[in-house]
Design a protein around this motif. Sequence first.
Motif, PDB file in Angstrom:
ATOM      1  N   GLU A  47       0.803  -1.228   0.000  1.00 42.04           N
ATOM      2  CA  GLU A  47       0.000   0.000   0.000  1.00 42.04           C
ATOM      3  C   GLU A  47       0.835   1.278   0.000  1.00 42.04           C
ATOM      4  N   THR A  50       4.139   4.048  -4.791  1.00 41.35           N
ATOM      5  CA  THR A  50       3.574   5.163  -5.553  1.00 41.35           C
ATOM      6  C   THR A  50       3.675   4.891  -7.056  1.00 41.35           C
ATOM      7  N   TYR A  82      -3.593  -4.169  -7.931  1.00 41.87           N
ATOM      8  CA  TYR A  82      -4.028  -2.943  -7.246  1.00 41.87           C
ATOM      9  C   TYR A  82      -5.545  -2.750  -7.326  1.00 41.87           C
ATOM     10  N   LEU A  86      -7.706  -2.214  -3.966  1.00 40.86           N
ATOM     11  CA  LEU A  86      -8.696  -1.135  -3.887  1.00 40.86           C
ATOM     12  C   LEU A  86     -10.058  -1.694  -3.468  1.00 40.86           C
ATOM     13  N   ASP A  89     -10.294  -2.313   0.165  1.00 40.15           N
ATOM     14  CA  ASP A  89     -10.075  -1.103   0.994  1.00 40.15           C
ATOM     15  C   ASP A  89      -8.701  -1.076   1.663  1.00 40.15           C
ATOM     16  N   GLU A  90      -7.737  -1.749   1.055  1.00 43.82           N
ATOM     17  CA  GLU A  90      -6.372  -1.710   1.578  1.00 43.82           C
ATOM     18  C   GLU A  90      -5.641  -0.457   1.105  1.00 43.82           C
ATOM     19  N   ILE A  91      -6.139   0.131  -0.008  1.00 46.38           N
ATOM     20  CA  ILE A  91      -5.596   1.394  -0.518  1.00 46.38           C
ATOM     21  C   ILE A  91      -6.753   2.329  -0.832  1.00 46.38           C
ATOM     22  N   LYS A  92      -6.494   3.635  -0.823  1.00 42.20           N
ATOM     23  CA  LYS A  92      -7.531   4.624  -1.112  1.00 42.20           C
ATOM     24  C   LYS A  92      -7.494   5.070  -2.573  1.00 42.20           C
ATOM     25  N   ALA A  93      -6.324   4.917  -3.219  1.00 36.90           N
ATOM     26  CA  ALA A  93      -6.187   5.295  -4.631  1.00 36.90           C
ATOM     27  C   ALA A  93      -5.291   4.276  -5.323  1.00 36.90           C
ATOM     28  N   ASP A  94      -5.533   4.048  -6.581  1.00 41.45           N
ATOM     29  CA  ASP A  94      -4.791   3.049  -7.359  1.00 41.45           C
ATOM     30  C   ASP A  94      -3.561   3.698  -8.011  1.00 41.45           C
TER      31      ASP A  94
END
Length: 297
Positions: A47, A50, A82, A86, A89-94
Amino acid sequence: MEWQQAIKGFKSYLKLEKSLSKNSIEAYSRDIDKLKQFAMQQMLDPEKITLQQLRQFLTWVAELGMIPSSQARILSGIKAFYKYLLAEDEIKADPSELLESPKIRRKLPDTLSKEEIDKLIAAIDLSRPDGQRNKAMLEVLYSCGLRVSELTELKISNLYLEIDFIKVLGKGSKERLVPIGSHAIKALQIWLNEVRVHIPIKKGEEDYVFLNRRGAHLSRIFVFMVIKQLAEQIGLKKKISPHTFRHSFATHLIEGGADLRAVQEMLGHESITTTEIYTHLDRNYLKSTIIQFHPRS
């Protein structure tokens, strides 16, 4: 989220939600494992990565000597990974959303002419029991445009020869109905009714169309070997495989004027762009099409 946990969850997602085959899941897993190796050098969890770091990873992959098509496959795996994170809900943006695919020069597949296919089939020794089976295999490959795995997994219960169709289980366990021609039907009926009935069949293998002499269904490698030996027998210089029959099936249909959407349906392609490669195979066909249909020609 740690890498091991993320990859385990991703594999379950591919299997349960995407219904991918075991081979496809393993291929995706190997690609994400490469990303893990790269990220671990920088002590990054999934997560935390970048867009810039993903670009650096793709540069690193290219420097390893991977060809553009392999790089594109890895990119596809990253995007799927990714997308999964997503959804969980492990990341907020891909971070992979803006990644660009490397330019790929698509290699046009080899094809066989109708005469070469006739020669290959004519070279089969029909005095042998396996000769009838091999003839039926090649006739079905060419008549229906099957993948080799679809051929080896073909079931008797999915043959509807009285209406000239067979049901095929394709990629991602997707079923499709494919027309089958008279030559293939005749070869199948001889194999099923005159030869296969005399083979002692292993338990659990009763429904498979194509069996070896021990009564078990054929492996993909076995089909490759049959075709390779026939090619050597007739002195064919082209490097061919079961997939060459699939390419030839599509090419000959399109050269004959078949609708691209119909060919897409028969091949089981998810995207029309995959089928469109066959429109680039024969420059003479393209030229004649322009001459025939363009108002200014």
